[in-house]
Write a protein that holds these residues in place. Structure first.
Motif, PDB file in Angstrom:
ATOM      1  N   LYS A   1      -5.707  -9.317   1.124  1.00 51.37           N
ATOM      2  CA  LYS A   1      -5.675  -7.796   1.315  1.00 51.37           C
ATOM      3  C   LYS A   1      -6.420  -7.380   0.094  1.00 51.37           C
ATOM      4  O   LYS A   1      -6.392  -5.955  -0.020  1.00 51.37           O
ATOM      5  CB  LYS A   1      -4.362  -7.256   1.415  1.00 51.37           C
TER       6      LYS A   1
ATOM      7  N   TYR B   1      -8.983  -8.824   6.849  1.00 50.92           N
ATOM      8  CA  TYR B   1      -8.565  -7.342   6.474  1.00 50.92           C
ATOM      9  C   TYR B   1      -9.646  -6.431   6.008  1.00 50.92           C
ATOM     10  O   TYR B   1     -10.668  -6.839   5.270  1.00 50.92           O
ATOM     11  CB  TYR B   1      -7.673  -7.592   5.108  1.00 50.92           C
TER      12      TYR B   1
ATOM     13  N   GLN C   1      -4.298  -1.256   1.846  1.00 49.37           N
ATOM     14  CA  GLN C   1      -3.497  -2.457   2.285  1.00 49.37           C
ATOM     15  C   GLN C   1      -2.126  -2.648   1.559  1.00 49.37           C
ATOM     16  O   GLN C   1      -2.530  -2.668   0.239  1.00 49.37           O
ATOM     17  CB  GLN C   1      -4.533  -3.714   2.356  1.00 49.37           C
TER      18      GLN C   1
END
Length: 184
Positions: free
Chosen positions: A144, A41, A173
Protein backbone atom coordinates in the motif's frame (compact mmCIF):
# COMPACT_ATOMS: atom_id res chain seq x y z
CA UNK A 1 -2.41 19.62 -52.90
CA UNK A 2 -0.17 20.29 -49.87
CA UNK A 3 -2.74 22.68 -48.40
CA UNK A 4 -5.50 20.04 -48.71
CA UNK A 5 -3.37 17.54 -46.77
CA UNK A 6 -2.71 20.04 -44.01
CA UNK A 7 -6.40 20.92 -43.85
CA UNK A 8 -7.31 17.22 -43.74
CA UNK A 9 -4.90 16.63 -40.82
CA UNK A 10 -6.33 19.62 -38.96
CA UNK A 11 -9.88 18.41 -39.50
CA UNK A 12 -9.00 14.90 -38.33
CA UNK A 13 -7.34 16.32 -35.22
CA UNK A 14 -10.35 18.48 -34.44
CA UNK A 15 -12.68 15.52 -34.90
CA UNK A 16 -10.61 13.17 -32.73
CA UNK A 17 -9.49 15.66 -30.11
CA UNK A 18 -5.80 15.45 -30.79
CA UNK A 19 -3.77 18.57 -30.26
CA UNK A 20 -0.32 17.30 -31.05
CA UNK A 21 1.29 14.22 -32.50
CA UNK A 22 3.26 12.30 -29.89
CA UNK A 23 5.54 9.35 -30.25
CA UNK A 24 3.91 6.02 -29.37
CA UNK A 25 4.31 4.95 -25.77
CA UNK A 26 7.17 2.53 -25.08
CA UNK A 27 6.25 -0.61 -23.18
CA UNK A 28 8.55 -2.82 -21.15
CA UNK A 29 10.46 -5.49 -23.09
CA UNK A 30 8.75 -8.44 -21.37
CA UNK A 31 6.13 -9.28 -18.74
CA UNK A 32 6.02 -12.66 -17.00
CA UNK A 33 2.25 -13.04 -16.83
CA UNK A 34 2.32 -15.57 -13.99
CA UNK A 35 4.33 -13.16 -11.80
CA UNK A 36 2.07 -10.27 -12.80
CA UNK A 37 -1.14 -11.94 -11.60
CA UNK A 38 -2.65 -11.10 -8.22
CA UNK A 39 -3.55 -7.91 -6.40
CA UNK A 40 -2.04 -4.49 -7.10
CA UNK A 41 -2.78 -1.52 -4.85
CA UNK A 42 -3.46 1.64 -6.84
CA UNK A 43 -0.93 4.15 -5.52
CA UNK A 44 -1.83 6.91 -7.99
CA UNK A 45 -3.85 7.38 -11.15
CA UNK A 46 -5.28 9.90 -13.54
CA UNK A 47 -8.79 9.60 -12.17
CA UNK A 48 -11.77 9.09 -14.41
CA UNK A 49 -15.43 8.76 -13.40
CA UNK A 50 -15.21 5.20 -11.99
CA UNK A 51 -12.15 5.87 -9.85
CA UNK A 52 -12.94 9.30 -8.46
CA UNK A 53 -13.28 9.40 -4.66
CA UNK A 54 -11.89 5.87 -4.25
CA UNK A 55 -10.01 4.72 -1.15
CA UNK A 56 -8.06 1.46 -0.76
CA UNK A 57 -8.25 0.81 -4.53
CA UNK A 58 -7.11 -2.60 -5.77
CA UNK A 59 -6.70 -3.92 -9.32
CA UNK A 60 -6.73 -7.73 -9.43
CA UNK A 61 -5.71 -10.13 -12.20
CA UNK A 62 -6.12 -13.90 -12.65
CA UNK A 63 -4.78 -15.87 -15.62
CA UNK A 64 -7.40 -18.11 -17.21
CA UNK A 65 -6.69 -21.52 -18.78
CA UNK A 66 -7.39 -20.04 -22.25
CA UNK A 67 -4.63 -17.41 -21.77
CA UNK A 68 -6.97 -14.48 -21.23
CA UNK A 69 -6.96 -12.60 -17.94
CA UNK A 70 -9.83 -11.92 -15.56
CA UNK A 71 -9.49 -8.37 -14.22
CA UNK A 72 -11.54 -6.65 -11.52
CA UNK A 73 -11.39 -3.39 -9.60
CA UNK A 74 -12.43 -2.89 -5.97
CA UNK A 75 -12.38 0.14 -3.70
CA UNK A 76 -14.16 2.03 -0.97
CA UNK A 77 -16.14 5.05 -2.18
CA UNK A 78 -15.58 8.40 -0.45
CA UNK A 79 -14.08 7.12 2.84
CA UNK A 80 -12.15 4.38 4.60
CA UNK A 81 -15.36 3.54 6.47
CA UNK A 82 -17.26 2.60 3.31
CA UNK A 83 -17.47 -1.11 2.43
CA UNK A 84 -15.14 -2.53 -0.20
CA UNK A 85 -17.08 -2.90 -3.44
CA UNK A 86 -16.24 -4.48 -6.75
CA UNK A 87 -16.87 -1.67 -9.23
CA UNK A 88 -15.75 -3.29 -12.46
CA UNK A 89 -15.17 -6.70 -14.01
CA UNK A 90 -13.21 -7.02 -17.21
CA UNK A 91 -11.57 -9.54 -19.49
CA UNK A 92 -8.08 -8.82 -20.80
CA UNK A 93 -6.42 -10.33 -23.85
CA UNK A 94 -2.70 -10.06 -24.46
CA UNK A 95 -2.29 -8.55 -27.92
CA UNK A 96 1.51 -8.61 -28.09
CA UNK A 97 2.49 -12.19 -27.27
CA UNK A 98 6.21 -11.42 -27.68
CA UNK A 99 6.35 -8.91 -24.82
CA UNK A 100 3.04 -9.56 -23.01
CA UNK A 101 3.10 -5.80 -22.34
CA UNK A 102 0.18 -4.80 -24.60
CA UNK A 103 -3.35 -5.87 -23.77
CA UNK A 104 -6.94 -5.14 -24.76
CA UNK A 105 -9.28 -4.94 -21.79
CA UNK A 106 -13.01 -5.41 -22.38
CA UNK A 107 -15.59 -4.01 -19.98
CA UNK A 108 -19.27 -4.97 -20.20
CA UNK A 109 -18.39 -7.08 -23.29
CA UNK A 110 -18.58 -4.00 -25.52
CA UNK A 111 -16.02 -1.42 -24.36
CA UNK A 112 -12.47 -2.34 -25.33
CA UNK A 113 -9.44 -0.28 -24.30
CA UNK A 114 -5.70 -0.57 -24.77
CA UNK A 115 -3.67 -1.41 -21.68
CA UNK A 116 0.08 -0.79 -21.95
CA UNK A 117 2.60 -1.84 -19.32
CA UNK A 118 5.05 1.07 -19.43
CA UNK A 119 7.29 0.46 -16.43
CA UNK A 120 7.74 -2.59 -14.22
CA UNK A 121 9.93 -3.30 -11.22
CA UNK A 122 12.25 -6.27 -11.92
CA UNK A 123 10.88 -7.92 -8.76
CA UNK A 124 7.25 -7.16 -9.71
CA UNK A 125 6.77 -4.90 -6.68
CA UNK A 126 5.36 -1.96 -8.68
CA UNK A 127 4.01 -1.35 -12.17
CA UNK A 128 2.93 1.54 -14.38
CA UNK A 129 0.07 1.10 -16.83
CA UNK A 130 -0.84 3.61 -19.50
CA UNK A 131 -3.08 4.28 -22.47
CA UNK A 132 -1.95 5.64 -25.88
CA UNK A 133 -3.93 8.87 -25.33
CA UNK A 134 -1.91 9.61 -22.18
CA UNK A 135 -5.21 10.65 -20.59
CA UNK A 136 -5.27 7.54 -18.39
CA UNK A 137 -2.55 6.07 -16.21
CA UNK A 138 -2.03 3.97 -13.10
CA UNK A 139 0.87 3.52 -10.71
CA UNK A 140 0.35 0.35 -8.70
CA UNK A 141 2.30 -1.66 -6.14
CA UNK A 142 2.10 -4.95 -4.30
CA UNK A 143 2.07 -3.02 -1.02
CA UNK A 144 0.00 0.00 0.00
CA UNK A 145 3.01 2.31 0.08
CA UNK A 146 5.65 3.23 -2.47
CA UNK A 147 8.90 4.90 -1.43
CA UNK A 148 9.11 8.56 -2.47
CA UNK A 149 12.29 8.10 -4.58
CA UNK A 150 10.64 5.24 -6.50
CA UNK A 151 7.48 7.29 -7.06
CA UNK A 152 9.49 10.33 -8.20
CA UNK A 153 11.49 8.18 -10.63
CA UNK A 154 8.29 6.75 -12.09
CA UNK A 155 6.88 10.25 -12.63
CA UNK A 156 10.10 11.34 -14.35
CA UNK A 157 9.93 8.38 -16.73
CA UNK A 158 6.25 9.08 -17.43
CA UNK A 159 7.07 12.72 -18.21
CA UNK A 160 9.78 11.52 -20.62
CA UNK A 161 7.04 9.54 -22.43
CA UNK A 162 4.89 12.65 -22.80
CA UNK A 163 2.57 12.29 -19.82
CA UNK A 164 1.42 15.38 -17.93
CA UNK A 165 2.35 14.03 -14.49
CA UNK A 166 0.45 16.81 -12.72
CA UNK A 167 -2.73 14.88 -13.63
CA UNK A 168 -1.74 11.95 -11.43
CA UNK A 169 -3.43 11.90 -8.02
CA UNK A 170 -2.43 9.68 -5.13
CA UNK A 171 -5.06 7.23 -3.92
CA UNK A 172 -5.51 7.05 -0.13
CA UNK A 173 -4.51 3.62 1.17
CA UNK A 174 -4.88 2.57 4.82
CA UNK A 175 -2.20 0.19 6.06
CA UNK A 176 -3.99 -2.72 7.73
CA UNK A 177 -1.70 -3.15 10.75
CA UNK A 178 -1.44 0.41 12.05
CA UNK A 179 -4.83 1.80 11.13
CA UNK A 180 -3.20 5.09 10.11
CA UNK A 181 -3.84 6.46 6.68
CA UNK A 182 -1.28 7.32 4.05
CA UNK A 183 -1.44 9.52 1.02
CA UNK A 184 2.11 8.59 0.03
Amino acid sequence: MQHSRILLVILICLATGCTSVKDPLRTVPHVDLTRYMGDWYVIANIPYFAEKNCYDSIESYALRPDGDIDNWFTCRKKSFDAPMKRLANALATVTDKTTNAEWRVRFFKVISVKYLILDLDPNYQWVVVGHPSREYGWIMARSKELADPVYSGILQRLAAQGYDTSKFEKVPQRPPATGRTTTH
